[in-house]
Design a protein around this motif. Structure first.
Motif, PDB file in Angstrom:
ATOM      1  N   ILE A 179       0.827  -1.222   0.000  1.00  0.00           N
ATOM      2  CA  ILE A 179       0.000   0.000   0.000  1.00  0.00           C
ATOM      3  C   ILE A 179       0.852   1.260   0.000  1.00  0.00           C
ATOM      4  N   GLN A 180       2.068   1.185   0.472  1.00  0.00           N
ATOM      5  CA  GLN A 180       2.917   2.366   0.631  1.00  0.00           C
ATOM      6  C   GLN A 180       3.076   3.181  -0.653  1.00  0.00           C
ATOM      7  N   PRO A 181       3.378   2.571  -1.822  1.00  0.00           N
ATOM      8  CA  PRO A 181       3.516   3.381  -3.051  1.00  0.00           C
ATOM      9  C   PRO A 181       2.226   4.138  -3.409  1.00  0.00           C
ATOM     10  N   GLN A 182       1.092   3.454  -3.246  1.00  0.00           N
ATOM     11  CA  GLN A 182      -0.176   4.104  -3.550  1.00  0.00           C
ATOM     12  C   GLN A 182      -0.433   5.269  -2.584  1.00  0.00           C
ATOM     13  N   GLU A 203       1.676   8.156  -3.652  1.00  0.00           N
ATOM     14  CA  GLU A 203       1.128   8.806  -4.848  1.00  0.00           C
ATOM     15  C   GLU A 203      -0.044   9.716  -4.485  1.00  0.00           C
ATOM     16  N   TYR A 204      -0.952   9.199  -3.650  1.00  0.00           N
ATOM     17  CA  TYR A 204      -2.097  10.007  -3.221  1.00  0.00           C
ATOM     18  C   TYR A 204      -1.645  11.217  -2.400  1.00  0.00           C
ATOM     19  N   SER A 205      -0.626  11.034  -1.597  1.00  0.00           N
ATOM     20  CA  SER A 205      -0.098  12.161  -0.814  1.00  0.00           C
ATOM     21  C   SER A 205       0.457  13.244  -1.721  1.00  0.00           C
ATOM     22  N   LEU A 206       1.155  12.822  -2.794  1.00  0.00           N
ATOM     23  CA  LEU A 206       1.702  13.785  -3.746  1.00  0.00           C
ATOM     24  C   LEU A 206       0.574  14.519  -4.481  1.00  0.00           C
ATOM     25  N   GLN A 207      -0.469  13.760  -4.875  1.00  0.00           N
ATOM     26  CA  GLN A 207      -1.613  14.397  -5.534  1.00  0.00           C
ATOM     27  C   GLN A 207      -2.303  15.396  -4.606  1.00  0.00           C
ATOM     28  N   LYS A 208      -2.433  15.038  -3.356  1.00  0.00           N
ATOM     29  CA  LYS A 208      -3.040  15.952  -2.389  1.00  0.00           C
ATOM     30  C   LYS A 208      -2.198  17.226  -2.256  1.00  0.00           C
ATOM     31  N   LYS A 209      -0.891  17.051  -2.217  1.00  0.00           N
ATOM     32  CA  LYS A 209       0.005  18.204  -2.094  1.00  0.00           C
ATOM     33  C   LYS A 209      -0.151  19.132  -3.292  1.00  0.00           C
TER      34      LYS A 209
END
Length: 238
Positions: free
Chosen positions: A53-56, A59-65
């Motif tokens: 789950i870590q890569p996903q 990715e979501y954290s980067l999109q949120k940023k």
């Protein structure tokens, strides 16, 4: 002596439960721990699931940023547009008031405009040239007290002061001089023709009047370009 010294360091404990009861509690806690471990999974499975789950998550954290950065940018743009909008309203208020005063002054009158954008109201304050000079130049606040000709010229000055902010290719003045006397009508038509010559690039001005304007055009006034006059035939009885 050693045992006695050790016990002397702390408070003597008197257990309230028997050794069997304490043992049962320990067994119950171990059973609860085992059940919870089975429900959560063992450590290896948890680590494997986390690694999957870590890569996903990253990715979501980067999109949120990125989304938060866009939101911040849009807020800054909105604030900047609001500022420009307020500046534009202030500019319109000042320029329309200035233009209105200049046009009124051409006839020897005085006037100012107050625009209330919030309440969507427009107030005209005028003082006509023929007012009683003993009134200490008191400005009238009610244009309903004006005569028909004075009101017509005031409305004409208002429209002309507003047209600078319009990008329409056509400007039509329909029977604007109906209630004017000959002097005000001549001055108004000359003012309109002058305005059309000075600001008519890419625009077409149409003046509709039931009166003859030949005396005005031939009165000696200098126009850089005279208007093209179209005369309609008088109506006939059928």
């Amino acid at each position: 002596i050693y045992i006695y010294s050790l016990l002397a360091l702390g408070e003597e404990i008197h257990p309230r439960e028997t050794a069997a009861a304490i043992k049962n509690k320990i067994t119950a806690l171990e059973d609860t721990k085992k059940i919870e471990a089975e429900a959560l999974g063992n450590e290896k499975e948890i680590n494997e699931e986390f690694a999957k789950i870590q890569p996903q998550y990253d990715e979501y954290s980067l999109q949120k940023k990125k989304c938060m950065a866009n939101i911040t940018l849009f807020k800054q743009m909105l604030d900047e547009r609001k500022k420009h909008f307020l500046d534009m309203k202030n500019y319109v208020q000042k320029d329309v008031n200035r233009q209105f005063g200049v046009i009124m002054q051409r006839q020897g009158h005085k006037g100012k405009i107050e625009i209330d954008f919030e309440n969507k109201q427009l107030r005209l304050d005028v003082k006509m040239k023929g007012d009683d000079p003993t009134q200490n130049s008191q400005i009238m606040v009610n244009t309903k007290t004006l005569s028909g000709g004075e009101r017509s010229f005031t409305q004409l000055a208002l429209v002309m002061s507003l047209q600078n902010f319009s990008q329409s290719p056509f400007y039509v003045y329909d029977e604007f001089d109906v209630f004017m006397d000959s002097v005000n009508r001549g001055n108004s038509i000359r003012l309109l023709i002058e305005c059309a010559n000075n600001h008519g690039h890419g625009r077409q001005y149409i003046f509709i009047t039931p009166h003859d304007i030949d005396p005005i055009l031939s009165s000696g006034a200098k126009f850089s370009k005279k208007p093209h006059v179209l005369r309609l035939q008088p109506p006939t009885e059928s």
